[in-house]
Scaffold this active site. Structure first.
Site, PDB file in Angstrom:
ATOM      1  N   GLY A  33       3.389  -3.178   0.453  1.00 26.49           N
ATOM      2  CA  GLY A  33       4.419  -2.405  -0.230  1.00 26.49           C
ATOM      3  C   GLY A  33       5.697  -3.192  -0.395  1.00 26.49           C
ATOM      4  N   ASN A  34       6.741  -2.523  -0.849  1.00 20.44           N
ATOM      5  CA  ASN A  34       8.044  -3.164  -1.003  1.00 20.44           C
ATOM      6  C   ASN A  34       9.135  -2.176  -0.616  1.00 20.44           C
ATOM      7  OD1 ASN A  34       9.121  -1.770  -3.530  1.00 20.44           O
ATOM      8  ND2 ASN A  34       7.131  -2.503  -4.234  1.00 20.44           N
TER       9      ASN A  34
END
Ligand code: CTP
Ligand code: CA
Length: 225
Positions: A33-34
């Site tokens: 993810g980010n």
């Protein structure tokens, strides 16, 4: 802006906004993810609704409350985000890609939880490219005159990188943020330059994400056919 001066220039328009950050699953419990919070995309949705637009907000993994009167479509992965944005874009006057889309996803999804084995080193994670949604939307516009806007966080030669990205993606506007001190993910405020395909540059001073959003809608509304 004071509410008395909010223009109703988006009445009768449908705008599609992507927000948040995609998650690319490795197995049922893990993902790549980010750090995107979704705040900029949500601010764009609130300001567009305030200016009279019908708003579809494709929200990737954001925990923010749904803005009043906005149609929120929740998604997790880049592939799901692409589906949802392309579907909503069919009758849209403008599409704004504020989401942080993962460039790559794990090549294989393990349907069972990946377990460690004693004395055995882990396998490297093989990645494959995700579709470039902004480039695809800009190249195959479902409606003539549809305005397509991208966002880019850059370091080093921020404007030169932004110009090159605008040309590569073929969008109408690219909002370029410099990443660094004060300009971190999750911040309430931001500073940016909006680059346009016609060569114009609109600096937006450090301030609330609503102000940047209103500048984006000003520039979009100017370009409607
Ligand atoms: N974007 C997209 N699909 C992707 C990656 C990015 O639609 N697979 C969109 C983002 O939503 C953003 C814009 O493209 O509006 C720019 O994203 P950015 O990550 O800066 O561009 P990239 O082409 O992925 O370049 P970089 O190698 O710098 O990450
Ligand atoms: Ca990227």
């Amino acid at each position: 802006r004071a509410s008395a001066e909010v223009p109703a220039d988006l009445v009768g328009r449908h705008v599609v906004i992507s927000a948040g950050g995609t998650r690319e699953p490795l197995d049922p419990v893990r993902y790549l993810g980010n750090r995107s919070s979704g705040k900029q995309g949500y601010a764009l949705a609130r300001t567009a609704a305030a200016r009279g637009a019908r708003v579809t907000l494709v929200a990737a993994n954001s925990v923010l409350p749904a803005p009043a009167g906005v149609d929120v479509v929740p998604v997790e992965t880049a592939v799901q985000l692409r589906e949802a944005v392309i579907k909503a874009a069919a009758d849209a006057d403008a599409v704004v890609m504020a989401a942080a889309v993962a460039d790559f996803r794990p090549a294989v999804y393990a349907s069972g939880k990946i377990k460690k084995r004693s004395g055995v080193d882990p396998d490297p994670v093989a990645l494959v490219r995700n579709p470039d949604i902004l480039a695809e939307l800009s190249t195959d516009r479902p409606r003539a005159g549809q305005i397509v806007v991208g966002f880019a966080a850059e370091t080093d030669d921020v404007l030169a990188n932004g110009r090159a990205k605008l040309a590569r993606k073929r969008c109408d506007l690219l909002v370029v943020n410099e990443v660094g001190e004060r300009k971190t993910f999750g911040a309430e405020e931001s500073e940016a330059v909006v680059l346009a395909a016609d060569g114009s540059e609109t600096p937006v001073p450090y301030g609330p994400k609503e102000e940047l959003s209103d500048t984006v809608w000003d520039l979009v509304a100017l370009r409607f056919p």
